[in-house]
Design an enzyme around this catalytic site. Structure first.
Site, PDB file in Angstrom:
ATOM      1  N   ARG A 144       0.768  -1.109   0.022  1.00 62.38           N
ATOM      2  CA  ARG A 144      -0.007  -0.106   0.000  1.00 62.38           C
ATOM      3  C   ARG A 144       0.682   1.186   0.231  1.00 62.38           C
ATOM      4  O   ARG A 144       0.344   2.329   0.701  1.00 62.38           O
ATOM      5  CB  ARG A 144      -0.980   0.210   1.098  1.00 62.38           C
ATOM      6  N   LYS A 146       3.292  11.769 -10.902  1.00 62.61           N
ATOM      7  CA  LYS A 146       2.390  11.000 -11.848  1.00 62.61           C
ATOM      8  C   LYS A 146       3.203   9.675 -12.305  1.00 62.61           C
ATOM      9  O   LYS A 146       4.132   9.483 -12.520  1.00 62.61           O
ATOM     10  CB  LYS A 146       1.905  11.681 -13.150  1.00 62.61           C
ATOM     11  N   GLU A 150       9.766  19.739 -24.304  1.00 60.11           N
ATOM     12  CA  GLU A 150       9.157  20.319 -22.865  1.00 60.11           C
ATOM     13  C   GLU A 150       9.730  21.601 -22.484  1.00 60.11           C
ATOM     14  O   GLU A 150       9.157  22.420 -22.108  1.00 60.11           O
ATOM     15  CB  GLU A 150       9.099  19.176 -22.061  1.00 60.11           C
ATOM     16  N   LYS A 207       8.626  23.468 -13.368  1.00 61.09           N
ATOM     17  CA  LYS A 207       7.462  22.291 -12.864  1.00 61.09           C
ATOM     18  C   LYS A 207       7.127  22.114 -11.838  1.00 61.09           C
ATOM     19  O   LYS A 207       6.020  21.912 -11.105  1.00 61.09           O
ATOM     20  CB  LYS A 207       7.914  21.093 -13.861  1.00 61.09           C
ATOM     21  N   GLU A 264      -4.238  18.818 -10.437  1.00 60.16           N
ATOM     22  CA  GLU A 264      -4.554  19.281 -11.778  1.00 60.16           C
ATOM     23  C   GLU A 264      -6.004  19.983 -11.671  1.00 60.16           C
ATOM     24  O   GLU A 264      -6.758  19.621 -12.680  1.00 60.16           O
ATOM     25  CB  GLU A 264      -4.107  18.345 -12.844  1.00 60.16           C
ATOM     26  N   ARG A 292      -1.928  23.569 -13.280  1.00 55.55           N
ATOM     27  CA  ARG A 292      -1.205  22.298 -13.767  1.00 55.55           C
ATOM     28  C   ARG A 292      -1.544  22.228 -14.965  1.00 55.55           C
ATOM     29  O   ARG A 292      -0.871  21.397 -15.829  1.00 55.55           O
ATOM     30  CB  ARG A 292      -1.381  21.215 -12.710  1.00 55.55           C
ATOM     31  N   ASN A 338      -0.130  21.356 -20.039  1.00 56.97           N
ATOM     32  CA  ASN A 338      -0.800  20.574 -21.329  1.00 56.97           C
ATOM     33  C   ASN A 338      -0.464  21.423 -22.431  1.00 56.97           C
ATOM     34  O   ASN A 338      -0.994  20.937 -23.721  1.00 56.97           O
ATOM     35  CB  ASN A 338      -2.104  20.224 -21.018  1.00 56.97           C
ATOM     36  N   HIS A 368      -0.231  19.526 -25.748  1.00 52.66           N
ATOM     37  CA  HIS A 368      -0.463  18.133 -25.498  1.00 52.66           C
ATOM     38  C   HIS A 368      -1.565  17.798 -26.004  1.00 52.66           C
ATOM     39  O   HIS A 368      -1.793  16.715 -25.994  1.00 52.66           O
ATOM     40  CB  HIS A 368      -0.279  17.772 -24.084  1.00 52.66           C
ATOM     41  N   HIS A 390      -0.969  14.636 -28.131  1.00 55.21           N
ATOM     42  CA  HIS A 390      -1.130  13.252 -27.909  1.00 55.21           C
ATOM     43  C   HIS A 390      -1.914  12.546 -28.677  1.00 55.21           C
ATOM     44  O   HIS A 390      -1.553  11.305 -29.077  1.00 55.21           O
ATOM     45  CB  HIS A 390      -2.023  13.107 -26.498  1.00 55.21           C
ATOM     46  N   HIS A 444       7.478  11.780 -28.689  1.00 54.04           N
ATOM     47  CA  HIS A 444       6.645  12.638 -27.993  1.00 54.04           C
ATOM     48  C   HIS A 444       7.086  14.002 -28.189  1.00 54.04           C
ATOM     49  O   HIS A 444       5.978  15.055 -28.412  1.00 54.04           O
ATOM     50  CB  HIS A 444       6.805  12.279 -26.427  1.00 54.04           C
TER      51      HIS A 444
HETATM   52 ZN    ZN Z   1       4.892  15.830 -22.533  1.00 56.53          ZN
END
Ligand code: ZN
Ligand code: ADP
Length: 335
Positions: free
Chosen positions: A105, A127, A169, A212, A222, A226, A230, A233, A237, A249
Site C-alpha cells: 500500500r 504521476k 518540453e 514544473k 491538476e 497544472r 498541457n 499536448h 497526444h 513525444h
Molecule cells: Zn509531454
C-alpha cells in the site's frame, strides 16, 4: 558512447531513516551504462541494494513489468521502511513509482532521472503508471518521490533523438512562464556543434525543473494551474496516438504547439530552428493522418470534461491562457 563518471549526492538516511535495503530499478540500456557505477556508489553509503532490470523502451511499460517489479520487491524482502530507486527515463520512473505506490500500500521511492525529458518533466509531480492495450497511462496513481536526484552528467550519453523529446518540453515551459529562458534556448539553437549545445542546455535544466516543481506544488491534482503544462499536448497526444507512436513525444508536442501558436509566431520560429516537424508533415506521406482521426482521438482524451476541453493558448512568450473550447470548435484549429 562510453558513460562518463556521474557522482550522485545520495543522502538516503534523512529520507528513510529506518531503511536497510533498496531496490534499484532500471532498464537494460541505463543498466549497461550506469548500473555498476551507481550500485557501487549506493553500497558505499552502507545501504544494501539489489538491481531489477527490464528491457528498455515504452513497450515495457506494462502491467506485466509492473507485476515483475512488485514481485521483485517481495522477493527481496523490502519492508515498508525500505524504498525503491528509479534510475532511468520516464518509463523507469513511471513503472517504479507505480510499483512503489502500490507495494504494501505504498513505500517510498527516489527518482534519478537520466533523460532530459525525465529531468525537466516526468520525474516531477508524482504521476506514475503503466500503459494498457486500451491506452497509454490508463492505470496509475499519484505518488510523489521522496527525493529527485538530478545530475545533468547523464545527458552525455543520451542520443540526440531523446534530447529532442526533452527539448520540446523545455520550449513548452519557456513559452508558458519564462521569456528569458525562451531567448536563451533560441540563442542556443544556433550554436554549431551538438556537444557545445548540450553543455549550454544543461545550465537550463535546473531552472526548467524548478518551474514544473512550482506548478505541481501549487496544484497537485491538476484542478487549475497544472493544466497549463498541457500546452501542445491536447493535439500532441492525439497526433502521437494517430501516428501509432511513429513520431516521438517531443515532435508531437512541438506540432501541438504549432497548432495553437497563432498569436505568437516566435514559437514556430524556435521550433523551426531546432528542426521540429511542421503541421503539414502530419497530413503528408508517409504519415497521411486525417484531421478527423485526430479529432476523434481528442474526443476520447481522458482530460476532456463533457462537451468541452481546456486548450492552452499562448498569448505571448511567457504567458498562456486556459481556453474552455467546445469539442465542435476544435476542428477550426486544424483548418
Ligand atoms: Zn509531454
Ligand atoms: P523518456 O524519458 O523519454 O520517457 P525512456 O525512459 O523510454 O523515455 O528512455 C528513452 C531511451 O533512452 C531508452 O531507450 C533508455 O534506455 C535510454 N536512456 C535513458 N537514459 C539514458 C542515458 N543517460 N544515456 C543513454 N541512453 C539513455
Amino acid at each position: 558512447m562510453d558513460a562518463m563518471n556521474v557522482t550522485l549526492e545520495f543522502d538516503w538516511k534523512s529520507d528513510f531513516p529506518k531503511a536497510r535495503k533498496a531496490a534499484l530499478v532500471t532498464d537494460s540500456n541505463v543498466d549497461r551504462l550506469y548500473g555498476d557505477m551507481i550500485v557501487r556508489q549506493i553500497e558505499d553509503t552502507g545501504l544494501q541494494v539489489e538491481r531489477i532490470v527490464f528491457p528498455a523502451g515504452e513497450k515495457s511499460k506494462t502491467l506485466e513489468t509492473y507485476a515483475e517489479l512488485v514481485r521483485g520487491f517481495a522477493a527481496l524482502g523490502l519492508t515498508r521502511t525500505d524504498f525503491a530507486i528509479a534510475l532511468g527515463g520516464g518509463v523507469v520512473g513511471d513503472l517504479t513509482g507505480f510499483a512503489a505506490a502500490t507495494y504494501m500500500r505504498g513505500i517510498g521511492f527516489v527518482q534519478v532521472p537520466t533523460t532530459l525529458l525525465a529531468m525537466v518533466d516526468s520525474s516531477i509531480g508524482g504521476k506514475t503508471g503503466v500503459d494498457i492495450p486500451e491506452g497509454k497511462n490508463l492505470v496509475g496513481a499519484f505518488h510523489l518521490p521522496k527525493r529527485i536526484i538530478r545530475n545533468a552528467g547523464f545527458l552525455e550519453t543520451l542520443p540526440e533523438k531523446e534530447m529532442k523529446n526533452g527539448l520540446a518540453e523545455m520550449i513548452k515551459t519557456a513559452v508558458l512562464f519564462d521569456a528569458e529562458m525562451f531567448a536563451a534556448l533560441r540563442e542556443l539553437s544556433t550554436k554549431g556543434a551538438q556537444g557545445e549545445r548540450k553543455e549550454e542546455l544543461k545550465k537550463w535544466v535546473e531552472r526548467c525543473a524548478q518551474w514544473k516543481q512550482k506548478i505541481v506544488d501549487e496544484d497537485f491534482k491538476e484542478g487549475g494551474k497544472r493544466k497549463l503544462l498541457n500546452l501542445g499536448h491536447t493535439f500532441g497526444h492525439a497526433i502521437e496516438a494517430a501516428s501509432n507512436f511513429q513520431l516521438g513525444h517531443g515532435e508531437c508536442v512541438a506540432i501541438g504547439m504549432r497548432i495553437v501558436d497563432r498569436d505568437v509566431p516566435e514559437i514556430g520560429e524556435i521550433l523551426d530552428l531546432y528542426g521540429f516537424p511542421q503541421i503539414e508533415d502530419v497530413f503528408a506521406p508517409p504519415l497521411c493522418l486525417s484531421a478527423a482521426k485526430i479529432l476523434e482521438l481528442i474526443a476520447n482524451d481522458k482530460k476532456r470534461s463533457g462537451e468541452t476541453i481546456t486548450l492552452i493558448v499562448p498569448r505571448k512568450v511567457g504567458e498562456c491562457e486556459l481556453v474552455e473550447t467546445p469539442m465542435n470548435d476544435l476542428g477550426g484549429w486544424l483548418a
